[in-house]
Each structure stands twice: as C-alpha cells, then as structure tokens.
Scaffold this active site. Structure first.
Site, PDB file in Angstrom:
ATOM      1  N   CYS A  85       0.861  -1.176   0.000  1.00 18.50           N
ATOM      2  CA  CYS A  85       0.000   0.000   0.000  1.00 18.50           C
ATOM      3  C   CYS A  85       0.903   1.233   0.000  1.00 18.50           C
ATOM      4  O   CYS A  85       1.427   1.628   1.039  1.00 18.50           O
ATOM      5  CB  CYS A  85      -0.901  -0.007   1.228  1.00 18.50           C
ATOM      6  SG  CYS A  85      -2.046   1.372   1.247  1.00 18.50           S
ATOM      7  N   LEU A  86       1.114   1.789  -1.181  1.00 21.47           N
ATOM      8  CA  LEU A  86       1.998   2.944  -1.338  1.00 21.47           C
ATOM      9  C   LEU A  86       1.371   3.837  -2.400  1.00 21.47           C
ATOM     10  O   LEU A  86       1.125   3.381  -3.519  1.00 21.47           O
ATOM     11  CB  LEU A  86       3.387   2.458  -1.774  1.00 21.47           C
ATOM     12  CG  LEU A  86       4.501   3.490  -1.884  1.00 21.47           C
ATOM     13  CD1 LEU A  86       4.795   4.145  -0.530  1.00 21.47           C
ATOM     14  CD2 LEU A  86       5.768   2.856  -2.436  1.00 21.47           C
TER      15      LEU A  86
END
Length: 147
Positions: A85-86
């Site tokens: 999750c970036l």
C-alpha cells in the site's frame, strides 16, 4: 515507448543503483524484473534481504509498475500476498517516477510505516499500541523469512 523507457531505467540503475537496492530483468523479459531491498539499518528489518517482483504494464510509464514482495514481511502496509500500500504505486503515480525512486520509497516505508492507511489493520494496531511488540515481531519475521 515502454520498452525504450524500461531499457533506459535499467541502464541508469546499473550505472547508479539506489542505496540498499538492486533490480533487473528476469531472464530476457524486460517487462518482468526482480528487485532486492536490504533491510534498512534503522529498522527492525535490519540484516534482512527482501525480494520483490516488478511487472511493467505495456503502457508504462503512463501506468505504474506492479510491485510486490515475494519475501514474507511483517508490516502494516504490506499484506501476506506481498501487495504494497503505497500511494505512488496507485493514485500518486507519475510518469516522472522511476523504478529507482519506487524502490527508495519502499525502503523509507520500511523505516516509517503508515499505520493510518494500513493493508493489514491488526499489524497497524500493534504498531500504534505496542511498538516494542511490533519491532520484536518484525525482527522475528525478518530472521525467519529474510535471512
């Protein structure tokens, strides 16, 4: 377009690799790379070697590469499938970004998790509520899976 851009990034990476990281194609397929990130010294991942896969879309760099950990890691923003999750791999992607910058961003995510946008809420909760336990578990997973 994509192929030329990927070849240029590969040349740049080989000439000037980002600290603690390396990456390159798997076999002859320039659209499929393997990357390595060394666990940062100021993190519970210190001493670990983490492998990732990078898949470039055919419309790269207008779409982000798909990057995933193949090494298991205890982290609030990386799930058991290796998904990360970036924001720059999703909504904040820009064609100006490179694999090198993506790997450096993942490195800094290892040092500074973002528990407010977690992929694994239980780990985020541990990170916020009991940092010592989080660090211990992250170290244990690193020793078990990344060494």
């Amino acid at each position: 377009m994509a192929l030329k851009r990927i070849q240029k990034e590969l040349t740049d990476l080989q000439r000037d690799p980002p600290a603690q990281c390396s990456a390159g194609p798997v076999g002859d397929d320039l659209f499929h790379w393997q990357a390595t990130i060394m666990g940062p010294n100021d993190s519970p991942y210190q001493g670990g070697v983490f492998f990732l896969t990078i898949h470039f879309p055919t419309d790269y760099p207008f779409k982000p590469p798909k990057v995933a950990f193949t090494t298991k890691i205890y982290h609030p923003n990386i799930n058991s499938n290796g998904s990360i999750c970036l924001d720059i791999l999703r909504s904040q992607w820009s064609p100006a970004l490179t694999v090198s910058k993506v790997l450096l961003s993942i490195c800094s995510l290892l040092c500074d998790p973002n528990p407010d946008d977690p992929l694994v809420p239980e780990i985020a909760h541990t990170y916020k509520a009991d940092r010592e336990k989080y660090n211990r578990l992250a170290r244990e997973w690193t020793q078990k899976y990344a060494m």
